[in-house]
Design an enzyme around this catalytic site. Sequence first.
Site: not given
Length: 176
Positions: A95, A114
């Site tokens: 992301h 992440c």
Amino acid sequence: SGQQALVSRVVVGAPDKPTPILAAKAVAVTINPAWHVPKSIVVKEIQPKIDQDSDYLESKHMEMENGEVVQLPGPDNALGTVKFELPNVFNVYLHDTPSKHAFLSDDRAQSHGCVRVEQIRPLTEHMLGITDDELQQAIADGKTESRRLQQPIPVYIQYFTAIARDDGRTVLDRKS
């Protein structure tokens, strides 16, 4: 065609929240994503702040929905403007981030697991086959939108130990 398409710095999981080694497939891109905050982050980081400041959620553009904390899309959203969906047991994905300064650090192990991608917009444009203007317009529209990739894209997250030799060359440590 076997050629490098993009080079990007990334930010990965902090030592106490490491990004797992995994193989997954990116199946879609979410533009202007909402962040459904994992319960572990709510318990350890957000609830103590709510206990100290009753306006904390509102100040961070977050809401409580069915007992879950959700950060609404927008410029302060921890996921930034784009998120690649790669279903996996770890709930790890690629992301964007509003914290662009982290890409300049030598220590880029700063996330909750992440992978934050510095060149997320060029990657998104390449994977969706759209122009920068088209992506900018979709982001500016402000609505959350999921776009499926034409075909799933394999994503492999691996770690290798590199050693700098006295002569300045960098080699992989084959023992690790």
